[in-house]
Design a protein around this motif. Sequence first.
Motif, short mmCIF file in Angstrom:
data_model
loop_
_atom_site.label_atom_id
_atom_site.label_comp_id
_atom_site.label_asym_id
_atom_site.label_seq_id
_atom_site.Cartn_x
_atom_site.Cartn_y
_atom_site.Cartn_z
N LEU A 37 -3.32 7.62 6.79
CA LEU A 37 -4.00 7.78 5.48
C LEU A 37 -5.32 7.01 5.40
O LEU A 37 -5.90 6.88 4.34
CB LEU A 37 -3.07 7.28 4.35
CG LEU A 37 -1.78 8.07 4.14
CD1 LEU A 37 -0.97 7.46 3.00
CD2 LEU A 37 -2.07 9.52 3.83
N CYS A 73 -9.58 3.69 3.30
CA CYS A 73 -10.77 2.86 3.58
C CYS A 73 -11.54 3.51 4.72
O CYS A 73 -11.58 2.97 5.83
CB CYS A 73 -10.36 1.42 3.91
SG CYS A 73 -9.07 1.29 5.16
N THR A 131 1.63 3.32 2.18
CA THR A 131 2.49 3.52 3.36
C THR A 131 3.46 2.35 3.55
O THR A 131 4.11 2.24 4.59
CB THR A 131 1.64 3.67 4.64
OG1 THR A 131 0.85 2.49 4.78
CG2 THR A 131 0.76 4.89 4.60
N LEU A 139 -0.47 -6.28 1.70
CA LEU A 139 -1.81 -6.88 1.59
C LEU A 139 -1.65 -8.29 1.03
O LEU A 139 -1.00 -8.47 -0.02
CB LEU A 139 -2.72 -6.07 0.67
CG LEU A 139 -3.24 -4.72 1.19
CD1 LEU A 139 -2.17 -3.64 1.10
CD2 LEU A 139 -4.47 -4.29 0.40
N CYS A 152 0.84 -1.20 0.00
CA CYS A 152 0.00 0.00 0.00
C CYS A 152 0.88 1.26 0.00
O CYS A 152 2.10 1.17 0.15
CB CYS A 152 -0.94 -0.04 1.20
SG CYS A 152 -0.15 0.36 2.76
N ARG A 160 -8.37 -2.32 4.49
CA ARG A 160 -8.50 -2.17 3.04
C ARG A 160 -8.44 -3.53 2.36
O ARG A 160 -7.60 -4.38 2.70
CB ARG A 160 -7.39 -1.25 2.51
CG ARG A 160 -7.39 -1.08 1.01
CD ARG A 160 -8.65 -0.37 0.53
NE ARG A 160 -8.77 -0.43 -0.92
CZ ARG A 160 -8.59 0.60 -1.73
NH1 ARG A 160 -8.26 1.78 -1.24
NH2 ARG A 160 -8.73 0.45 -3.03
S1 SF4 Z 1 -5.29 2.30 5.46
FE1 SF4 Z 1 -4.21 0.37 5.52
S2 SF4 Z 1 -3.95 -0.20 3.40
FE2 SF4 Z 1 -4.55 1.94 3.44
S3 SF4 Z 1 -2.64 3.04 3.34
FE3 SF4 Z 1 -3.13 2.82 5.50
S4 SF4 Z 1 -2.18 0.90 6.13
FE4 SF4 Z 1 -2.14 0.97 3.93
#
Ligand code: SF4
Length: 455
Positions: free
Chosen positions: A356, A361, A326, A330, A324, A367
């Motif tokens: 984020l 999500c 950051t 996944l 992702c 997510r």
């Molecule tokens: S919400 Fe979860 S999947 Fe989305 S950027 Fe942050 S850590 Fe990554």
Amino acid sequence: MMGRQAFDQAQLFYSFNLEERIPARHLLRRIDAFVRQALSDIHYELSAYYSHTGRPSIDPELMLRMLIIGYCYGIRSDRRLCEEVSLNLAYRWFCRLDLEDGVPDHSTFSKNRHGRFRECDLLRLVFERVVGICLGSGLIKGEGFAVDASVIEADASRYHGLAPDEIDWSKVEKPSRAVREYLEALDETAPAEPGRKPPKVISPSDPASAWTAKANKRVQFGYGLNYLIDNEQAVIVDVEATPARTFDEVASTETMLARAKSRFNLKPKLLAADSAYGTGKFLAWLIDEEIEPHVVVRDLSNRKDGTFSRSDFKYDPDKNIYTCPTGKILTTTGRIHEGKTLLYRARKNDCQSCPLKRKCCPKAAERKVPRDVNEAARDIARSLVGTPDFERSWDERKKVEMRFAHLKTHHKFERMRLRGLSGARDEFHLAAIVQNLKTMALRLTKPPTAVQVSA
Ligand code: SF4
């Protein structure tokens, strides 16, 4: 001085030659040589299906020639076709009938057409012969094909559709041919394939047709006319009848391509098709067959609400994971959803503490990123979009749409006359035979004066 026609129809003897009355530029004269070639030794092919005793039947060649006239000139009723052949000199000439020869009665005509012709798959045989002549004449290049489907309205009332559980077929006293065929096909059908949705509405009079609102038309029952064409001269290389459902239309393309290979040794380098054919499964099949997919892939992964789309996640094919924005990972359990989709999930703890999250999500605990099991094939198709070859074949793809447009406007083929899948099959084969014959007339014969023959 004004002329006046002299009415004298009481002449006893005429010097009349039907052959001389049909001009060289007449469409029927121009296709006649090809029809003769396609129907040569047809009696021999059919001999096993006819009894050697009893009254002679109607000549199958006469019936085929009459059917060709019917589909050429948009004469959709058997009764009218018999009348027209009786009255029109050119039709008589094409059917090899002299002025005094009788024309088959329309009821005998219909009975033969639905009986023996289907038993021996005669229309398929004639269609393949016509394609063979096109191939021998150099009209088929075999490098690029295009496929598409058009909805033809079934001969079934759109106001009398029922939910499948509202029909008790065992209580139908005298099931029609179309209903019998449908029930027999149900008995033979394999378990439902993933991705195929059961019908919500069925027509009691033509249950094999599909309830559809495709092509922005009003909702109606319909069949899918599937054409596979060679891009060079738009010759129809194969034709298939299906219920008007995208799932069946895409599946029929595999059948048509496989048949073109086995029957004519035709294997295209590329296939052009619209986004309905951009399923991962079909694209993967094309790539396995070494056919370049010039197909637009419909991508539903792009989000329009400002949150991250799938393209913001990086896929690692070696590890089979997504990363992702950051840097979190996944992973997937490998479970396939709806027969085609893998879900890659982030860890709940990672997402809960992520700065984020609102952009990724906002409404879910973690997510999830969906990926088609054949996404690699979809990526290959995407990579071809915009290349010069793709642009050219995409342009040539319009020829298949023109085929449908001509069929509906010049041949008045907008609604089925026959019911059931075998009725659709008969009608579609005849339509394709006639369209290919017209292409040969246009490309291979030179009329003495310029005429318009729309392919
Ligand atoms: S919400 Fe979860 S999947 Fe989305 S950027 Fe942050 S850590 Fe990554």
